[in-house]
Design an enzyme around this catalytic site. Structure first.
Site, short mmCIF file in Angstrom:
data_model
loop_
_atom_site.label_atom_id
_atom_site.label_comp_id
_atom_site.label_asym_id
_atom_site.label_seq_id
_atom_site.Cartn_x
_atom_site.Cartn_y
_atom_site.Cartn_z
CE LYS A 108 7.39 1.15 12.01
NZ LYS A 108 6.50 -0.06 12.26
NE ARG A 129 5.21 -1.26 3.41
CZ ARG A 129 6.10 -0.07 3.54
NH1 ARG A 129 7.06 0.12 2.60
NH2 ARG A 129 5.69 0.50 4.61
#
Length: 645
Positions: A108, A129
């Site tokens: 991640k 996003r």
């Protein structure tokens, strides 16, 4: 160079760029690349109508925008659930019968998410996003990121999602350069990546040497059965990939993989803050579905917080909107996960007493993800006589008025204290309150310093003339801000009450006041407030005192704002006066069902008990439904709910 030579040259340059940036295996010398590149530039100048959209010259920085447009994602970009221990991993796997699943695990990376849309093989758009449904159009910036292909060998429409990152070394070089130019250092690689993506000048973006690592897809017509197959395909299109990507089966293998990745955390050139685990089988993932916030088929197993030793140099005092004075520790500076930490929260003076903290102490500092750094311990054995006691303040550091010491909290009671006023305005305009887009901390500070606004009501007195002579305020920016202010003039009453910043009165309490008393909210008595569910004496007295002191200011504000009153005539049905728990995945968001139930006079709770009257359940309801059955609580699905209401 003719047209055919040009087409071949563009293909060669793109191939060489992929070999250099993505595969780390150069196919041409810098000199050879530069000569061919310059020839392409010259041809395109002479033949602008023939210029290809995927020409490498489109990566040249220098375009400056006034603002970013909004782009809707075709498929929603979800956030991920975080877990922090092996026991939480076991619990996650046990939910939804994932015990025998095959998993895909990968790092991640700590960066900024980006959604790339390709059609007919060409990069059409790139968006942040945002809120998951709508992001900002950063296409011009994405085009100057060398690891974002302008063209791919796949003709169908596809959204490719990934993380934009900056390597640790490049981040350090950026800050060295900023220091030379007397610019403040960037906080950390993650913020640097996110901030770079939102630069209006893509020339700056190109200098930042951003990298894009894909981690998934949105809209697509691929026929694969497994996520690992999708990622193999995406990487074959010319995208970067990390060498730690594993297909794993079973809890034990996942634990081993996590420890392996954690062990190389410091060796990786890019900051990582955990390991992403997702169900590899796409049909199983689809079956598991989503909660209101997260996919149920994937999770982020976060790394432990990083601890470092630093020296506490001094204590700074901050004054918030309610007048509470918060101590902030000033450190000699320590690098944690790529971020240079100089300030740490100390919460209150009781925390200082609990730690037995003194100035010039050596302390343990911890930082985990986005959590504000804090001191967790003191090395008392290292005290050398240079330490000094931290004295509780008696005078406000901002306005000079005497402070009220209530024990845990120390407060400035001066309502005109600059720090209180500015904090109140910032809170009022924030996203969770009045949501005045564009009126952020820095702009509020600037407008206050320039004597343009002195209280909340002054926000609504702003016009085009207010911004004359202020650096950075172009016509479009001013227009957008004034439009956002105008759009905030008719909020729901509960939102308006919550935005006033009354101590102890948050969203839930404000909603109860608005729903029960409507337009009488300014003239409530202690008895009426105490009659509300969940209201104690401290909350009620805080509300009444705020109204007493600020009534004239509120009335002044109401000259500009017309709060929408909630309908007090509640529709009564079987749910009126009942306690309802919502669980599982339903056709609408939980917030929508909650608001609807509350409009019937129901109380929506987060946990099942003997006092629960109904459990409204959807797919993958889990333990709450099981507990309801154990306790004999009536469980209803969505269709039964619709028939009862």
């Amino acid at each position: 160079m003719d047209k055919n030579d040009y087409l071949k040259a563009v293909d060669s340059l793109n191939l060489w760029a992929k070999a250099y940036y993505t595969d780390d295996s150069p196919m041409a010398s810098d000199d050879e690349y530069d000569k061919l590149y310059n020839a392409v530039v010259q041809f395109e100048k002479e033949n602008p109508d023939l210029k290809l959209s995927y020409s490498p010259t489109n990566r040249i920085g220098g375009e400056i925008l006034d603002e970013f447009k909004k782009i809707s994602h075709i498929e929603k970009m979800w956030s991920m659930e975080d877990i922090f221990s092996d026991s939480e991993l076991v619990a996650w796997i046990s939910r939804g019968d994932k015990t025998d699943c095959e998993f895909f695990a990968e790092p991640k990376f700590d960066g900024a998410s980006l959604n790339l849309l390709y059609e007919n093989g060409n990069l059409i758009s790139a968006a942040t996003r945002g809120d998951g449904s709508v992001g900002e159009d950063v296409t011009n910036n994405a085009k100057v990121i060398s690891s974002v292909p302008l063209q791919i060998d796949y003709k169908d429409k596809i959204e490719i999602r990934g993380e934009v990152v900056i390597t640790k070394d490049d981040f350090e070089l950026i800050n060295i350069e900023r220091s030379k130019n007397s610019e403040p250092p960037l906080a950390n690689p993650r913020n640097a990546a996110a901030g770079s993506l939102r630069q209006l000048d893509n020339g700056i973006v190109k200098q930042r040497k951003l990298k894009f690592y894909p981690w998934g897809v949105g809209e697509n017509s691929l026929k694969f059965n497994k996520h690992s197959q999708i990622m193999d395909f995406v990487r074959s299109l010319g995208f970067l990939h990390d060498n730690f990507c594993k297909v794993i089966r079973g809890i034990d293998e996942l634990k081993i993989a996590y420890k392996e990745l954690l062990s190389v955390r410091e060796l990786k050139p890019i900051l990582m803050d955990g390991m992403v685990i997702r169900v590899n089988d796409l049909s199983k993932a689809n079956q598991l579905g989503y909660t209101v916030k997260f996919p149920k088929f994937m999770v982020a197993y976060k790394f432990p917080a990083t601890e470092k030793t630093a020296r506490l140099i001094d204590i700074l005092l901050q004054v918030g909107r309610t007048g509470v004075v918060t101590p902030v520790g000033l450190l000699d500076g320590v690098l944690i996960d790529g971020a240079f930490i100089k300030n740490v929260t100390l919460h209150n003076f009781d925390e200082i007493d609990r730690l037995n903290l003194m100035k010039n102490d050596f302390v343990t500092v911890i930082r985990s993800g986005d959590v504000i750094p804090k001191i967790t311990g003191v090395f008392k054995d290292r005290r050398d006589g240079s330490q000094s006691e931290i004295i509780r303040p008696k005078i406000c550091p901002k306005c000079g008025n005497e402070l009220l010491d209530e024990g845990v909290f120390i407060k400035c009671q001066n309502l005109t204290c600059k720090a209180r006023v500015v904090s109140s305005i910032i809170y009022f305009a924030s996203k969770k309150c009045m949501n005045i887009d564009g009126l952020g901390d820095a702009i509020v500070e600037l407008l206050y310093q320039k004597n343009i606004i002195k209280d909340i009501a002054d926000i609504y007195r702003l016009d085009e003339l207010s911004f004359i002579g202020l650096e950075g305020f172009k016509t479009k920016k001013i227009s957008n801000l004034l439009s956002a202010i105008n759009n905030s003039k008719t909020p729901n009453l509960d939102k308006f009450i919550a935005s006033l910043g009354i101590e102890h009165i948050g969203e839930v309490a404000a909603k109860k006041i608005a729903n029960n008393y409507g337009d009488r909210w300014l003239e409530l008595t202690l008895e009426e407030l105490l009659a509300l569910d969940g209201f104690g004496e401290a909350m009620a007295l805080s509300y009444l005192e705020f109204m007493r002191v600020n009534l004239e200011k509120i009335k002044e504000l109401l000259e500009f704002i017309t709060p929408k009153m909630q309908n007090l005539e509640l529709k009564t049905n079987i749910f009126s006066g009942k306690t309802v728990v919502i669980t599982g995945t339903l056709s609408r968001s939980r917030d929508e069902f909650k608001a609807e139930l509350e409009s019937y006079g129901a109380k929506v709770s987060s946990s099942v008990s003997k006092k629960t009257d109904f459990v409204l359940y959807g797919n993958e309801a889990g333990s709450k439904l099981e507990k309801a059955n154990e306790l004999g609580v009536r469980a209803i699905d969505e269709s039964e709910y619709e028939s009862l209401k």
